[in-house]
Design an enzyme around this catalytic site. Structure first.
Site, PDB file in Angstrom:
ATOM      1  CB  THR A 196      -5.884   4.938  -0.973  1.00 20.67           C
ATOM      2  OG1 THR A 196      -4.936   4.383  -0.046  1.00 20.67           O
ATOM      3  CG2 THR A 196      -7.259   4.951  -0.345  1.00 20.67           C
TER       4      THR A 196
ATOM      5  NE  ARG B 247      11.938   4.611 -10.252  1.00 21.12           N
ATOM      6  CZ  ARG B 247      11.262   3.491  -9.966  1.00 21.12           C
ATOM      7  NH1 ARG B 247      10.412   2.966 -10.831  1.00 21.12           N
ATOM      8  NH2 ARG B 247      11.455   2.869  -8.824  1.00 21.12           N
TER       9      ARG B 247
ATOM     10  CB  VAL C 173      -0.770  -1.125  -7.437  1.00 21.40           C
ATOM     11  CG1 VAL C 173      -1.304  -2.482  -7.869  1.00 21.40           C
ATOM     12  CG2 VAL C 173       0.643  -0.919  -8.000  1.00 21.40           C
TER      13      VAL C 173
ATOM     14  NE  ARG D 292       6.734  -9.925  -6.554  1.00 23.82           N
ATOM     15  CZ  ARG D 292       7.163  -8.666  -6.559  1.00 23.82           C
ATOM     16  NH1 ARG D 292       8.456  -8.404  -6.470  1.00 23.82           N
ATOM     17  NH2 ARG D 292       6.318  -7.664  -6.667  1.00 23.82           N
TER      18      ARG D 292
ATOM     19  CB  SER E  67       3.531   5.075 -11.847  1.00 27.29           C
ATOM     20  OG  SER E  67       3.829   4.192 -12.904  1.00 27.29           O
TER      21      SER E  67
ATOM     22  CB  CYS F  72       6.369  -3.665 -12.490  1.00 29.47           C
ATOM     23  SG  CYS F  72       7.403  -2.776 -11.317  1.00 29.47           S
TER      24      CYS F  72
ATOM     25  CE  LYS G 238      11.968  -6.357  -4.972  1.00 28.69           C
ATOM     26  NZ  LYS G 238      11.409  -5.029  -4.813  1.00 28.69           N
TER      27      LYS G 238
ATOM     28  CG  ASN H 234       4.719   0.902 -14.184  1.00 34.27           C
ATOM     29  OD1 ASN H 234       4.449   1.533 -15.202  1.00 34.27           O
ATOM     30  ND2 ASN H 234       4.722   1.460 -12.993  1.00 34.27           N
ATOM     31  CB  THR H 235       0.272   0.397 -12.181  1.00 38.48           C
ATOM     32  OG1 THR H 235      -0.401   1.089 -13.235  1.00 38.48           O
ATOM     33  CG2 THR H 235       1.373   1.257 -11.610  1.00 38.48           C
TER      34      THR H 235
ATOM     35  CG  HIS I 126       8.536  -0.518 -15.529  1.00 37.03           C
ATOM     36  ND1 HIS I 126       8.330   0.797 -15.179  1.00 37.03           N
ATOM     37  CD2 HIS I 126       8.529  -1.215 -14.363  1.00 37.03           C
ATOM     38  CE1 HIS I 126       8.208   0.889 -13.857  1.00 37.03           C
ATOM     39  NE2 HIS I 126       8.315  -0.320 -13.343  1.00 37.03           N
TER      40      HIS I 126
HETATM   41  P1  NAP Z   1       1.473   3.257  -2.943  1.00 38.14           P
HETATM   42  O1  NAP Z   1       0.999   4.119  -4.058  1.00 38.14           O
HETATM   43  O2  NAP Z   1       2.437   3.846  -1.966  1.00 38.14           O
HETATM   44  O3  NAP Z   1       0.181   2.698  -2.120  1.00 38.14           O
HETATM   45  C1  NAP Z   1       0.285   2.015  -0.880  1.00 38.14           C
HETATM   46  C2  NAP Z   1      -1.091   1.606  -0.361  1.00 38.14           C
HETATM   47  O4  NAP Z   1      -0.934   0.876   0.879  1.00 38.14           O
HETATM   48  C3  NAP Z   1      -2.016   2.760  -0.046  1.00 38.14           C
HETATM   49  O5  NAP Z   1      -3.346   2.356  -0.251  1.00 38.14           O
HETATM   50  C4  NAP Z   1      -1.774   2.976   1.469  1.00 38.14           C
HETATM   51  O6  NAP Z   1      -2.882   3.563   2.122  1.00 38.14           O
HETATM   52  C5  NAP Z   1      -1.641   1.542   1.937  1.00 38.14           C
HETATM   53  N1  NAP Z   1      -0.891   1.471   3.195  1.00 38.14           N
HETATM   54  C6  NAP Z   1       0.196   2.189   3.587  1.00 38.14           C
HETATM   55  N2  NAP Z   1       0.617   1.815   4.823  1.00 38.14           N
HETATM   56  C7  NAP Z   1      -0.240   0.832   5.224  1.00 38.14           C
HETATM   57  C8  NAP Z   1      -0.347   0.055   6.423  1.00 38.14           C
HETATM   58  N3  NAP Z   1       0.514   0.197   7.442  1.00 38.14           N
HETATM   59  N4  NAP Z   1      -1.351  -0.860   6.512  1.00 38.14           N
HETATM   60  C9  NAP Z   1      -2.248  -1.010   5.500  1.00 38.14           C
HETATM   61  N5  NAP Z   1      -2.196  -0.293   4.334  1.00 38.14           N
HETATM   62  C10 NAP Z   1      -1.202   0.617   4.201  1.00 38.14           C
HETATM   63  O7  NAP Z   1       2.191   1.933  -3.491  1.00 38.14           O
HETATM   64  P2  NAP Z   1       1.988   1.180  -4.917  1.00 38.14           P
HETATM   65  O8  NAP Z   1       2.921   1.692  -5.927  1.00 38.14           O
HETATM   66  O9  NAP Z   1       0.539   1.138  -5.222  1.00 38.14           O
HETATM   67  O10 NAP Z   1       2.538  -0.269  -4.556  1.00 38.14           O
HETATM   68  C11 NAP Z   1       1.813  -1.192  -3.762  1.00 38.14           C
HETATM   69  C12 NAP Z   1       2.526  -2.528  -3.766  1.00 38.14           C
HETATM   70  O11 NAP Z   1       2.567  -3.046  -5.091  1.00 38.14           O
HETATM   71  C13 NAP Z   1       3.980  -2.463  -3.278  1.00 38.14           C
HETATM   72  O12 NAP Z   1       4.285  -3.596  -2.512  1.00 38.14           O
HETATM   73  C14 NAP Z   1       4.782  -2.442  -4.568  1.00 38.14           C
HETATM   74  O13 NAP Z   1       6.067  -2.971  -4.410  1.00 38.14           O
HETATM   75  C15 NAP Z   1       3.921  -3.340  -5.449  1.00 38.14           C
HETATM   76  N6  NAP Z   1       4.072  -3.092  -6.887  1.00 38.14           N
HETATM   77  C16 NAP Z   1       4.016  -1.829  -7.375  1.00 38.14           C
HETATM   78  C17 NAP Z   1       4.131  -1.617  -8.752  1.00 38.14           C
HETATM   79  C18 NAP Z   1       4.110  -0.235  -9.357  1.00 38.14           C
HETATM   80  O14 NAP Z   1       4.390  -0.135 -10.568  1.00 38.14           O
HETATM   81  N7  NAP Z   1       3.811   0.819  -8.608  1.00 38.14           N
HETATM   82  C19 NAP Z   1       4.279  -2.705  -9.602  1.00 38.14           C
HETATM   83  C20 NAP Z   1       4.319  -3.989  -9.072  1.00 38.14           C
HETATM   84  C21 NAP Z   1       4.197  -4.162  -7.719  1.00 38.14           C
HETATM   85  P3  NAP Z   1      -2.907   5.128   2.573  1.00 38.14           P
HETATM   86  O15 NAP Z   1      -3.516   5.864   1.411  1.00 38.14           O
HETATM   87  O16 NAP Z   1      -3.790   5.104   3.762  1.00 38.14           O
HETATM   88  O17 NAP Z   1      -1.502   5.543   2.876  1.00 38.14           O
END
Ligand code: NAP
Length: 354
Positions: free
Chosen positions: A12, A235, A15, A111, A179, A148, A205, A330-331, A242
């Site tokens: 949800t 940011r 990403v 990683r 994002s 990212c 990182k 980035n995503t 990015h």
């Molecule tokens: P996000 O928008 O905050 O989404 C987090 C997701 O994890 C949601 O589906 C959330 O579900 C779920 N979640 C939260 N707590 C949880 C738990 N205790 N157990 C199981 N699922 C849980 O984060 P995001 O930006 O997509 O990032 C996700 C990961 O990708 C992170 O580790 C981040 O570092 C990495 N990442 C992000 C980017 C970027 O550009 N955003 C790029 C590279 C890597 P709910 O809807 O139920 O809360």
């Protein structure tokens, strides 16, 4: 081609939604299960998610029931994609791996673990060779995508390294999109009309991951490249994409035309194998004086191409400084897209048997 049943953890999130969008129409991967936090377990995906990406929510996925992120609830899944928050990823991903699953992840835990491949398919595809021994060590498979910004930097450095080999110093300043902080990561009041000159954990990182990505395999581990990177991460009020401003110091004379030719012609194994998620050109060289720009260039090749430009060369006494700017989504290239491409490559190279 055989079809693989796949699942997304964190489906949800920012990403996770990208995964859902790409996987819902993927020719090899059949998205059959989605997970989020326990708060949403049991709900239908369509009613549990705040959908905010441009592509419409896939109607068949909207009807899927959200699972808890626990391995015992995932039966018969061939590939698990993980976009979990960092805090939970370490434990949850390893539980899946220990239960024999193949986990492809863009989260940060493991990683830098030398026996775990950290892969950009166009840069270090051979690191997937570690998959031959990983199951005997962990039970299953774990493949990581870089942070990212590390992705945009490492991919954009590859053609340069291919021709000059030894880089003395890489000096990088990032301008990272909102994002990148996740769906609930930043208050609009803090980023609107502003630049924040610090992102927790990001400089570490960015100055270490490229060393592993650009490193080499030695036995069952990756040996990091000897590469000095100085990073400042910021940011900026951009939604997606990015940008990195890069100055590379090389202790020899460099010919700028050769550098530009290397970027123009750069291609990798995903292109040769014509993988579904592969961009035709992983790096797109812009010659205009004012490109790349995130708003104009981030969606190139479905968000999988990194755009580079503003190449300049400064030479003095046998030392050269190559300066350029790179932008990537980035995503997508920085997360979901790179990770799906990793899984496609692992399938194409025969590392993932059904
Ligand atoms: P996000 O928008 O905050 O989404 C987090 C997701 O994890 C949601 O589906 C959330 O579900 C779920 N979640 C939260 N707590 C949880 C738990 N205790 N157990 C199981 N699922 C849980 O984060 P995001 O930006 O997509 O990032 C996700 C990961 O990708 C992170 O580790 C981040 O570092 C990495 N990442 C992000 C980017 C970027 O550009 N955003 C790029 C590279 C890597 P709910 O809807 O139920 O809360």
């Amino acid at each position: 081609m055989m079809v693989y049943d796949v699942a997304v953890l964190g489906a949800t999130g920012i990403v996770g939604q990208r995964y859902v969008s790409f996987l819902s129409k993927h020719p090899w991967f059949n998205l059959v299960q989605v997970a989020a936090s326990d708060r949403k377990a049991g709900m239908k995906y369509g009613s549990a998610v705040s959908w905010f990406i441009e592509d419409p929510m896939p109607s068949d996925i909207a009807d899927l029931k959200i699972s808890r992120a626990v391995p015992q609830d995932f039966k018969g899944i061939d590939i698990v994609f993980s976009a979990l928050p960092t805090e939970v990823a370490k434990e949850v991903e390893m539980q899946f791996v220990k239960n024999g699953f193949s986990v492809f992840s863009d989260t940060s835990p493991y990683r830098m673990e030398p026996s775990v491949p950290l892969v950009i398919p166009e840069v270090n595809p051979t690191h997937l060779e570690l998959l031959k021994v990983l199951p005997s060590k962990f039970g299953g498979i774990l493949v990581k995508s870089p942070n990212c910004t590390s992705n945009v930097l490492s991919l954009s450095l590859k053609p340069l390294i291919d021709i000059v080999q030894e880089l003395k110093l890489v000096n990088v300043v990032s301008l990272q999109a909102i994002s990148g902080a996740g769906y609930t990561g930043l208050y609009s009041m803090s980023i609107h009309d502003n630049v924040i000159p610090y992102i927790k954990g990001e400089e570490e990182k960015l100055s270490t991951e490229p060393r592993k990505i650009l490193g080499s395999i030695d036995g069952n581990e990756i040996v990091q490249r000897n590469l000095w990177i100085e990073a400042t991460t910021t940011r900026v009020p951009v939604i997606d994409g990015h940008t990195v401003v890069v100055h590379v110091l090389v202790e020899r004379d460099v010919d700028l035309d050769l550098v530009l030719k290397a970027y123009e012609e750069f291609s990798g194994i995903p292109q040769k194998l014509n993988l579904p998620m592969a961009p035709k050109k992983p790096i797109v060289l812009r010659n205009e004086y004012d490109r790349p720009q995130p708003r104009l260039d981030r969606n190139l090749e479905k968000g999988m191409a990194v755009s580079v430009g503003r190449f300049r060369l400064y030479k003095t006494g046998g030392v050269s400084v190559i300066k350029y700017v790179a932008t990537g989504h980035n995503t997508i290239r920085g997360a979901s897209g790179n990770t799906i491409l990793n899984a496609e490559l692992a399938v194409a190279l025969g590392f993932l048997k059904k």
